[in-house]
Design a protein around this motif. Structure first.
Motif, PDB file in Angstrom:
ATOM      1  N   GLU A  95      18.830  42.206  33.239  1.00  0.00           N
ATOM      2  CA  GLU A  95      18.128  43.132  34.139  1.00  0.00           C
ATOM      3  C   GLU A  95      18.550  42.830  35.576  1.00  0.00           C
ATOM      4  O   GLU A  95      18.446  41.700  36.033  1.00  0.00           O
ATOM      5  CB  GLU A  95      16.610  42.972  33.955  1.00  0.00           C
ATOM      6  N   TYR A  99       0.998  57.834  33.698  1.00  0.00           N
ATOM      7  CA  TYR A  99      -0.023  57.972  32.683  1.00  0.00           C
ATOM      8  C   TYR A  99       0.710  58.265  31.390  1.00  0.00           C
ATOM      9  O   TYR A  99       1.792  58.861  31.436  1.00  0.00           O
ATOM     10  CB  TYR A  99      -0.971  59.127  33.036  1.00  0.00           C
ATOM     11  N   GLU A 151      20.027  39.543  37.091  1.00  0.00           N
ATOM     12  CA  GLU A 151      21.415  39.342  36.663  1.00  0.00           C
ATOM     13  C   GLU A 151      21.961  40.673  36.136  1.00  0.00           C
ATOM     14  O   GLU A 151      21.873  40.985  34.944  1.00  0.00           O
ATOM     15  CB  GLU A 151      21.508  38.235  35.596  1.00  0.00           C
ATOM     16  N   SER A 201      15.985  46.660  31.448  1.00  0.00           N
ATOM     17  CA  SER A 201      14.695  46.436  30.769  1.00  0.00           C
ATOM     18  C   SER A 201      13.699  47.543  31.076  1.00  0.00           C
ATOM     19  O   SER A 201      12.509  47.305  31.184  1.00  0.00           O
ATOM     20  CB  SER A 201      14.115  45.095  31.208  1.00  0.00           C
ATOM     21  N   GLY A 210      17.129  55.166  26.250  1.00  0.00           N
ATOM     22  CA  GLY A 210      16.320  55.522  27.423  1.00  0.00           C
ATOM     23  C   GLY A 210      16.176  57.027  27.532  1.00  0.00           C
ATOM     24  O   GLY A 210      16.525  57.770  26.614  1.00  0.00           O
ATOM     25  N   PHE A 252      -0.436  64.979  41.754  1.00  0.00           N
ATOM     26  CA  PHE A 252      -0.880  64.242  40.565  1.00  0.00           C
ATOM     27  C   PHE A 252      -1.502  62.960  41.120  1.00  0.00           C
ATOM     28  O   PHE A 252      -0.820  62.185  41.800  1.00  0.00           O
ATOM     29  CB  PHE A 252       0.369  63.965  39.720  1.00  0.00           C
ATOM     30  N   LEU A 301      30.298  51.595  34.337  1.00  0.00           N
ATOM     31  CA  LEU A 301      30.352  50.166  33.982  1.00  0.00           C
ATOM     32  C   LEU A 301      31.495  49.866  33.002  1.00  0.00           C
ATOM     33  O   LEU A 301      32.099  48.796  33.051  1.00  0.00           O
ATOM     34  CB  LEU A 301      29.016  49.709  33.368  1.00  0.00           C
ATOM     35  N   ASN A 323      17.197  43.958  38.391  1.00  0.00           N
ATOM     36  CA  ASN A 323      16.062  43.700  39.294  1.00  0.00           C
ATOM     37  C   ASN A 323      15.481  42.317  39.018  1.00  0.00           C
ATOM     38  O   ASN A 323      15.744  41.735  37.963  1.00  0.00           O
ATOM     39  CB  ASN A 323      14.947  44.728  39.052  1.00  0.00           C
ATOM     40  N   THR A 341       8.279  58.321  29.818  1.00  0.00           N
ATOM     41  CA  THR A 341       8.318  57.019  29.143  1.00  0.00           C
ATOM     42  C   THR A 341       8.287  57.182  27.621  1.00  0.00           C
ATOM     43  O   THR A 341       8.859  56.368  26.897  1.00  0.00           O
ATOM     44  CB  THR A 341       7.114  56.156  29.565  1.00  0.00           C
TER      45      THR A 341
END
Ligand SMILES: Cc1cc2nc3c(=O)[nH]c(=O)nc-3n(C[C@H](O)[C@H](O)[C@H](O)COP(=O)(O)OP(=O)(O)OC[C@H]3O[C@@H](n4cnc5c(N)ncnc54)[C@H](O)[C@@H]3O)c2cc1C
Length: 472
Positions: free
Chosen positions: A31, A56, A226, A9, A441, A334, A265, A33, A451
């Motif tokens: 996800e 940012y 999971e 995610s 991603g 930064f 995987l 985490n 991002t």
């Protein structure tokens, strides 16, 4: 109805999950985490909202993150502030407006950074060239040119090289010797032209949280904590994923776990040999160390401080660490303080300041890491005199923390390096050699800054998948 499983995610994973659910697909996100967002997550401690990384957005509403939000009707608000950046170069400084490519801010920047007056014209020519890119086709001829070589075509002024190198480190987290001129041009020109550098209200984690909320509204399911253990493949086609709780069938599996982890995987033997060989050789961006300061006062008025020592050389700094030495120079910093524009991030009258710098993916010894973190801390104390008396808590993170957040094979800050040999046709796309298995991603098919590259990857994958499958 087509069943889609999204592994992870992070920005790319939550964006594609929300986009496909909006089209009517049955989407299930796993996800590993116990929180959403990968590297772009936030956490709350003692009433302070801190980024797990230090973030940012370059283009806010006007970039891919905002476009995804609009497409899925996410409740996400970007806040801008003008001036947005305080540039500190040794003992000189200037404040820059969002539209920092005007003549006055450029002159201020040149004076602050010590670019020789005789080189102002050449600096202007470089800037014009960098800003001339309007489309990805415009930057294509420069993709395989190292940024350092591009700069030498114009000048050998060291201050001008350092200035561009600092922007390069900030935007794509690699030295100018390795950076693709085309990719840097794209990141720099889209950032400068949109003049909408922004922070999401409520913390950086709100980006993925808001996408996932719309996924749920469109009947999507999210399972945190999971992780996917295996991607199941039958006759070169995905059939689903295996988690520690069981098997989930799927027609389409989209992995946000990074290209190298995705191969693990599914099993290396499931892919074409050339694909595996090409992937193994891919290099990552640099990592980062960060210190988050929760403060009982307001340390600054402008949301971002960018600090650099005159003549800093990122490649030399990284090489010294890689050779086991303690680097001679201090790293650039930064330092966003997002609570000056979003008072929901800290209790009344209090603030959150984050400082970070780029470091290599590994160290020869822990002394090096300790020394760099000490230098970051010491410089923050110097830049904000008296701050020491106002610290409520301090949280330091290093490379292993980033690796843990993203579940990738390495602790890189961005994803695969946007180097002159790893962009455009030399960068992995969304498709793999397995039918129905896609990548999303910062590793796959996007362009831009961190991002925004991950969100761009999701937007492009959405287009590709909806051309191929009918979800209605
Ligand atoms: C310190 C720091 C500063 C940064 N500063 C900026 C900035 O200012 N601006 C900017 O735009 N970008 C910045 N970035 C970069 C940005 O955070 C990343 O480029 C971006 O978030 C990567 O998104 P992604 O979609 O590739 O996924 P990632 O963030 O890598 O997320 C991948 C997700 O997949 C999950 N996952 C992995 N394996 C599995 C599995 N087997 N099963 C289930 N889930 C799995 C992970 O847990 C994770 O949630 C910064 C990064 C760092 C670390």
């Amino acid at each position: 109805m087509k069943k889609v499983v999204v592994i992870g995610s992070g920005v790319g994973g939550s964006a594609i999950a929300a986009l496909l659910a909006k089209q009517g697909a049955e989407v299930h996100v796993f996800e590993r985490n116990n929180f959403l967002g990968g590297k772009a997550a936030s956490y709350v401690r003692d009433g302070f909202t801190c980024d797990m990384g230090i973030h940012y957005t370059a283009r806010g509403d006007n970039g891919p993150l905002g476009i995804v939000a609009k497409k899925v009707s996410a409740d996400l608000q970007f806040i801008t502030e003008d001036p947005f950046l305080h540039l500190i170069w040794d003992n000189k400084s200037c404040k820059l407006p969002l539209k920092f490519t005007g003549l006055v801010p450029l002159a201020k920047m040149a004076l602050t950074t010590g670019v020789k007056i005789k080189n102002y014209w050449v600096a202007f020519k470089i800037l014009n060239k960098l800003l001339s890119a309007n489309t990805l086709e415009d930057v294509e001829p420069y993709n395989d040119v190292p940024l350092k070589d591009f700069l030498y075509q114009y000048t050998d002024d060291p201050e001008l090289h350092t200035l561009i190198a600092i922007f390069c480190g900030l935007l794509i987290a690699i030295p100018i010797e390795e950076a693709s001129t085309g990719e840097f041009m794209w990141c720099f020109s889209t950032w400068a032209k949109t003049a909408s550098c922004a922070y999401p209200r409520g913390g950086f984690g709100e980006i993925c949280n808001s996408y996932i909320k719309t996924l749920k509204k469109n009947n999507g399911i999210v399972r945190i904590d999971e992780g996917v253990k295996d991607i199941k493949v039958t006759n070169n086609r995905v059939s689903g994923v295996e988690t520690n709780k069981g098997f989930y069938p799927a027609d389409i599996v989209i992995s946000n776990a990074g290209i190298k982890r995705t191969i693990e995987l599914a099993g290396e033997n499931q892919f074409d040999e050339p694909f595996v060989n090409q992937t193994t050789a891919l290099r990552d961006s640099l990592a980062a160390v960060t210190i988050k300061y929760a403060l009982d006062y307001k340390p600054v008025d402008i949301p971002i401080t960018l600090y650099c020592d005159k003549g800093f050389d990122l490649k030399e700094f990284i090489d010294e660490i890689s050779q086991g030495k303690i680097p001679k120079s201090n790293p650039p910093l930064f330092i966003p303080c997002p609570s000056v524009i979003d008072n929901t991030l800290a209790p009344f009258g209090k603030h959150i300041l984050l400082a970070g710098t780029a470091v290599p993916l590994s160290y020869k010894n822990n002394e090096q890491l300790k020394e760099i973190i000490d230098r970051v801390d010491k410089k923050v104390m110097e830049l904000f005199p008296g701050i020491d008396d106002h610290i409520i808590f301090k949280h330091t993170t290093d490379v292993s923390y980033i690796k843990k957040m993203s579940g990738r094979h390495a602790g890189d800050a961005i994803g695969l390096a946007q180097s002159y040999d790893q962009v455009w046709k030399n960068r992995p796309g969304h498709q793999t050699s397995i039918e129905g298995l896609y990548l999303v991603g910062s590793d796959a098919g996007g362009n831009g800054i961190g991002t925004e590259m991950a969100a761009d990857s999701a937007l492009k994958l959405d287009e590709l998948i909806t051309q191929k499958y009918d979800f209605k």
